[in-house]
Write a protein that holds these residues in place. Structure first.
Motif, PDB file in Angstrom:
ATOM      1  N   CYS A 172       0.799  -1.227   0.000  1.00 51.29           N
ATOM      2  CA  CYS A 172       0.000   0.000   0.000  1.00 51.29           C
ATOM      3  C   CYS A 172       0.828   1.272   0.000  1.00 51.29           C
ATOM      4  CB  CYS A 172      -0.926   0.007   1.220  1.00 51.29           C
ATOM      5  SG  CYS A 172      -2.028  -1.418   1.313  1.00 51.29           S
ATOM      6  N   GLY A 173       2.130   1.129  -0.040  1.00 45.31           N
ATOM      7  CA  GLY A 173       2.974   2.323  -0.047  1.00 45.31           C
ATOM      8  C   GLY A 173       2.875   3.095   1.257  1.00 45.31           C
ATOM      9  N   MET A 174       2.841   2.392   2.392  1.00 40.15           N
ATOM     10  CA  MET A 174       2.707   3.023   3.697  1.00 40.15           C
ATOM     11  C   MET A 174       3.859   2.589   4.592  1.00 40.15           C
ATOM     12  SD  MET A 174      -1.381   2.233   4.199  1.00 40.15           S
ATOM     13  CE  MET A 174      -1.480   3.031   5.799  1.00 40.15           C
ATOM     14  N   LYS A 175       4.022   3.291   5.694  1.00 40.01           N
ATOM     15  CA  LYS A 175       5.010   2.884   6.674  1.00 40.01           C
ATOM     16  C   LYS A 175       4.443   1.756   7.531  1.00 40.01           C
ATOM     17  CE  LYS A 175       7.394   7.324   7.073  1.00 40.01           C
ATOM     18  NZ  LYS A 175       7.803   8.418   7.992  1.00 40.01           N
ATOM     19  N   THR A 176       5.304   0.815   7.893  1.00 38.30           N
ATOM     20  CA  THR A 176       4.873  -0.329   8.690  1.00 38.30           C
ATOM     21  C   THR A 176       4.279   0.128  10.019  1.00 38.30           C
ATOM     22  OG1 THR A 176       6.588  -1.707   7.688  1.00 38.30           O
ATOM     23  CG2 THR A 176       5.604  -2.502   9.741  1.00 38.30           C
ATOM     24  N   GLU A 177       4.884   1.157  10.616  1.00 37.75           N
ATOM     25  CA  GLU A 177       4.386   1.650  11.892  1.00 37.75           C
ATOM     26  C   GLU A 177       2.956   2.157  11.774  1.00 37.75           C
ATOM     27  OE1 GLU A 177       7.158   2.499  10.440  1.00 37.75           O
ATOM     28  OE2 GLU A 177       8.735   1.672  11.752  1.00 37.75           O
ATOM     29  N   ARG A 178       2.645   2.838  10.662  1.00 37.72           N
ATOM     30  CA  ARG A 178       1.293   3.367  10.486  1.00 37.72           C
ATOM     31  C   ARG A 178       0.297   2.227  10.279  1.00 37.72           C
ATOM     32  NH1 ARG A 178      -1.890   7.471   9.850  1.00 37.72           N
ATOM     33  NH2 ARG A 178      -3.431   7.629   8.171  1.00 37.72           N
ATOM     34  N   VAL A 179       0.688   1.211   9.533  1.00 34.16           N
ATOM     35  CA  VAL A 179      -0.175   0.053   9.348  1.00 34.16           C
ATOM     36  C   VAL A 179      -0.495  -0.582  10.695  1.00 34.16           C
ATOM     37  CG1 VAL A 179      -0.307  -2.291   8.409  1.00 34.16           C
ATOM     38  CG2 VAL A 179       0.575  -0.425   6.992  1.00 34.16           C
ATOM     39  N   SER A 180       0.505  -0.699  11.544  1.00 32.00           N
ATOM     40  CA  SER A 180       0.318  -1.281  12.870  1.00 32.00           C
ATOM     41  C   SER A 180      -0.643  -0.447  13.712  1.00 32.00           C
ATOM     42  CB  SER A 180       1.675  -1.400  13.583  1.00 32.00           C
ATOM     43  OG  SER A 180       1.514  -1.871  14.904  1.00 32.00           O
ATOM     44  N   SER A 189      -5.458   2.793  16.627  1.00 29.76           N
ATOM     45  CA  SER A 189      -4.847   4.023  17.133  1.00 29.76           C
ATOM     46  C   SER A 189      -4.688   5.086  16.062  1.00 29.76           C
ATOM     47  CB  SER A 189      -3.471   3.704  17.748  1.00 29.76           C
ATOM     48  OG  SER A 189      -3.606   2.788  18.815  1.00 29.76           O
ATOM     49  N   ALA A 190      -5.001   4.743  14.828  1.00 25.08           N
ATOM     50  CA  ALA A 190      -4.933   5.710  13.730  1.00 25.08           C
ATOM     51  C   ALA A 190      -6.019   5.356  12.725  1.00 25.08           C
ATOM     52  CB  ALA A 190      -3.550   5.677  13.061  1.00 25.08           C
ATOM     53  N   THR A 191      -6.418   6.336  11.938  1.00 25.70           N
ATOM     54  CA  THR A 191      -7.458   6.123  10.931  1.00 25.70           C
ATOM     55  C   THR A 191      -6.969   6.589   9.568  1.00 25.70           C
ATOM     56  OG1 THR A 191      -8.443   8.298  11.381  1.00 25.70           O
ATOM     57  CG2 THR A 191      -9.328   6.414  12.597  1.00 25.70           C
ATOM     58  N   VAL A 192      -7.711   6.213   8.540  1.00 28.09           N
ATOM     59  CA  VAL A 192      -7.396   6.620   7.171  1.00 28.09           C
ATOM     60  C   VAL A 192      -8.437   7.635   6.737  1.00 28.09           C
ATOM     61  CG1 VAL A 192      -7.192   5.875   4.771  1.00 28.09           C
ATOM     62  CG2 VAL A 192      -6.334   4.414   6.615  1.00 28.09           C
ATOM     63  N   THR A 193      -7.991   8.821   6.407  1.00 30.84           N
ATOM     64  CA  THR A 193      -8.913   9.881   5.973  1.00 30.84           C
ATOM     65  C   THR A 193      -8.628  10.372   4.561  1.00 30.84           C
ATOM     66  OG1 THR A 193      -7.476  11.558   6.996  1.00 30.84           O
ATOM     67  CG2 THR A 193      -9.282  10.677   8.339  1.00 30.84           C
ATOM     68  N   SER A 194      -7.414  10.175   4.082  1.00 29.05           N
ATOM     69  CA  SER A 194      -7.042  10.669   2.754  1.00 29.05           C
ATOM     70  C   SER A 194      -7.549   9.741   1.662  1.00 29.05           C
ATOM     71  CB  SER A 194      -5.516  10.781   2.656  1.00 29.05           C
ATOM     72  OG  SER A 194      -5.100  10.931   1.310  1.00 29.05           O
ATOM     73  N   ILE A 195      -8.183  10.316   0.640  1.00 28.36           N
ATOM     74  CA  ILE A 195      -8.677   9.509  -0.474  1.00 28.36           C
ATOM     75  C   ILE A 195      -7.512   8.857  -1.206  1.00 28.36           C
ATOM     76  CG2 ILE A 195      -8.662  11.427  -2.126  1.00 28.36           C
ATOM     77  CD1 ILE A 195     -11.211   8.565  -1.941  1.00 28.36           C
ATOM     78  N   ASP A 196      -6.377   9.515  -1.247  1.00 27.08           N
ATOM     79  CA  ASP A 196      -5.195   8.944  -1.892  1.00 27.08           C
ATOM     80  C   ASP A 196      -4.764   7.661  -1.178  1.00 27.08           C
ATOM     81  OD1 ASP A 196      -2.742   9.113  -3.665  1.00 27.08           O
ATOM     82  OD2 ASP A 196      -1.791   9.224  -1.688  1.00 27.08           O
ATOM     83  N   THR A 197      -4.821   7.685   0.157  1.00 26.34           N
ATOM     84  CA  THR A 197      -4.449   6.486   0.921  1.00 26.34           C
ATOM     85  C   THR A 197      -5.462   5.369   0.712  1.00 26.34           C
ATOM     86  OG1 THR A 197      -3.433   7.904   2.610  1.00 26.34           O
ATOM     87  CG2 THR A 197      -3.868   5.609   3.212  1.00 26.34           C
ATOM     88  N   VAL A 198      -6.749   5.739   0.665  1.00 23.44           N
ATOM     89  CA  VAL A 198      -7.789   4.730   0.403  1.00 23.44           C
ATOM     90  C   VAL A 198      -7.524   4.067  -0.942  1.00 23.44           C
ATOM     91  CG1 VAL A 198     -10.251   4.365  -0.020  1.00 23.44           C
ATOM     92  CG2 VAL A 198      -9.524   5.915   1.801  1.00 23.44           C
ATOM     93  N   GLU A 199      -7.194   4.859  -1.951  1.00 24.77           N
ATOM     94  CA  GLU A 199      -6.930   4.307  -3.285  1.00 24.77           C
ATOM     95  C   GLU A 199      -5.710   3.390  -3.262  1.00 24.77           C
ATOM     96  OE1 GLU A 199      -6.593   7.862  -5.588  1.00 24.77           O
ATOM     97  OE2 GLU A 199      -8.706   7.833  -6.189  1.00 24.77           O
ATOM     98  N   ARG A 200      -4.650   3.788  -2.532  1.00 21.75           N
ATOM     99  CA  ARG A 200      -3.440   2.962  -2.479  1.00 21.75           C
ATOM    100  C   ARG A 200      -3.704   1.632  -1.759  1.00 21.75           C
ATOM    101  NH1 ARG A 200       0.169   5.220   0.589  1.00 21.75           N
ATOM    102  NH2 ARG A 200      -0.655   7.297   0.942  1.00 21.75           N
ATOM    103  N   ILE A 201      -4.545   1.679  -0.714  1.00 21.53           N
ATOM    104  CA  ILE A 201      -4.901   0.444   0.000  1.00 21.53           C
ATOM    105  C   ILE A 201      -5.723  -0.468  -0.902  1.00 21.53           C
ATOM    106  CG2 ILE A 201      -6.248  -0.504   1.915  1.00 21.53           C
ATOM    107  CD1 ILE A 201      -5.458   2.006   3.523  1.00 21.53           C
TER     108      ILE A 201
END
Length: 440
Positions: free
Chosen positions: A49-57, A63-75
């Motif tokens: 997904c082009g993300m940092k492992t820490e953020r995925v964890s 403890s974190a959410t996904v709000t960016s449409i770009d991140t939703v598309e990458r996931i």
């Protein structure tokens, strides 16, 4: 093995109702947690997904959410989650050559229905409406293409749908209708003989029209109008004037029930014109809806004239036009229309007679219809000077109504009664209890 297969979300998770629902909300916490439990590491998810492992964890732990449409598309692209499941357009990797419906397995159909039902579990949200809108738009595009195929299974589905809810939740019926509509769209794109094309357009109109009815009953006016327009276009292409008139008359019930009776009268008159002089269910429905619209807008003479015409047509309808379905005009439906029109006109004695007949003819599972009749009866109490009795009757009607039917439609009908009550009565306990029931 493809180097990416160890990074793709296990397909079985896409059929899990909890995961489906989470995806419609773009809540990736249960998605990432389930993927991890299924053997997909946080490193693999992050790389895909082009993300940092820490953020995925952090997301997996909530403890974190996904709000960016770009991140939703990458996931979606990274884990191969179909775009429609997260409110996105179809992804490029999803696009495959169209297949004949007969080559599609029962699993394909079931997955589509599960997806729709999962999206609708939270109601008519932005995510669930994306699925519904995309299905309609796909049908609109297909209607521009001229195009023989076996339509028996579609005709069977349309007939089954035409008998209404039969105790089923409206959202389940809506999911099945949209899924069947989507199955028809590839057929509309194929070259066909004129007769087959007309037959297919006729079925398209029927299913689009029924979808619009459910959306109306759920209180979504905008989407209901859009589906009715698709249904009208398909009906015109089919050459079936009675079906076209039926679509227009049913569409008129949207503004009729949501505060625009003059607009409703215009649509109903258009339906009467298209229906012509034939004695059909569509012509009868159009006259009945016109009568209701004129009555609500204070045009008494026009309302009474339309009522007389509706009664005349109903009395002479052939047996085939009296079916108890969305496309027929049975006595029960006729009495429901008369109840509303006569209540609006203040003809309470005649209204009550029709309400009693309509209730006697309504199946116990017809929760929505029976509630609307009871609300008409409560309005009659008010018009007869018994406003508090009307409040109590309306409150009981709403209490008895299953939660899935407590939509803008029933709320609007009940609000009409509350707004007519004199201000000095609204402080009484019965009125206060009634008002509480109307709070969204």
């Amino acid at each position: 093995m493809d180097a990416r297969t160890d990074r793709v979300l296990p397909r079985r998770l896409l059929n899990d109702p909890q995961i489906v629902h989470a995806l419609t909300q773009r809540n990736f916490t249960p998605v990432f947690a389930a993927a991890k439990a299924a053997g997909l590491s946080y490193n693999a998810i992050a790389a895909a997904c082009g993300m940092k492992t820490e953020r995925v964890s952090l997301i997996a732990r909530g403890s974190a959410t996904v709000t960016s449409i770009d991140t939703v598309e990458r996931i979606a692209d990274g884990l191969h989650i179909p775009g429609g499941m997260v409110g996105l357009a179809e992804r490029c990797w999803e696009k495959q050559p169209a297949r004949h419906p007969s080559s599609r397995t029962g699993d394909d159909l079931m997955k589509r229905r599960q997806l729709l039902r999962g999206a609708l579990a939270a109601g008519l949200t932005t995510a669930s409406l994306t699925h519904i809108t995309e299905a309609r738009q796909s049908g609109d595009r297909a209607l521009t293409v001229t195009g023989t195929t076996d339509l028996a299974h579609i005709e069977s589905a349309a007939e089954q749908h035409s008998y209404g809810y039969r105790g089923r939740p409206p959202t389940d019926v809506l999911a099945d209708l949209v899924a069947d509509f989507s199955e028809m769209t590839p057929l509309l794109r194929r070259p066909q003989h004129a007769a087959a094309r007309a037959r297919l357009s006729h079925l398209t109109s029927m299913i689009a029209g029924m979808t619009a009815i459910v959306l109306h009953d759920l209180g979504n006016r905008r989407e209901a109008h859009a589906w009715f327009r698709t249904a009208a276009r398909a009906a015109e292409e089919s050459g079936d004037r009675a079906l076209h008139a039926w679509v227009l008359a049913r569409e008129a019930m949207v503004p009729l029930n949501f505060g625009a009776p003059r607009t409703a009268a215009g649509l109903a008159e258009q339906a009467r014109h298209v229906a012509g002089k034939g004695t059909t269910a569509a012509a009868t429905l159009a006259s009945a809806v016109a009568a209701r619209a004129y009555a609500i807008s204070g045009q008494r003479d026009k309302a009474l004239a339309a009522l007389t015409e509706a009664d005349r047509l109903a009395e002479h309808l052939p047996a085939g036009e009296r079916t108890d379905s969305w496309f027929g005009h049975c006595e029960q439906k006729h009495r429901v229309h008369l109840s509303h029109a006569l209540t609006a006109l203040g003809e309470t004695t005649r209204a009550r007679q029709n309400q009693a007949q309509a209730l006697a003819l309504s199946a116990p599972t017809s929760a929505l219809t029976r509630t609307l009749i009871r609300l008409d009866a409560a309005m009659c109490d008010h018009r007869d000077g018994n406003s508090i009795d009307g409040c109590h009757a309306a409150t009981l009607a709403l209490i008895d109504l299953p939660a899935r039917f407590r939509t803008d439609l029933t709320r609007k009908r009940a609000l009409d009664l509350y707004r007519e009550m004199p201000a000095h009565l609204r402080t009484l306990p019965e009125a206060q209890e009634f008002r509480t029931m109307l709070t969204p």
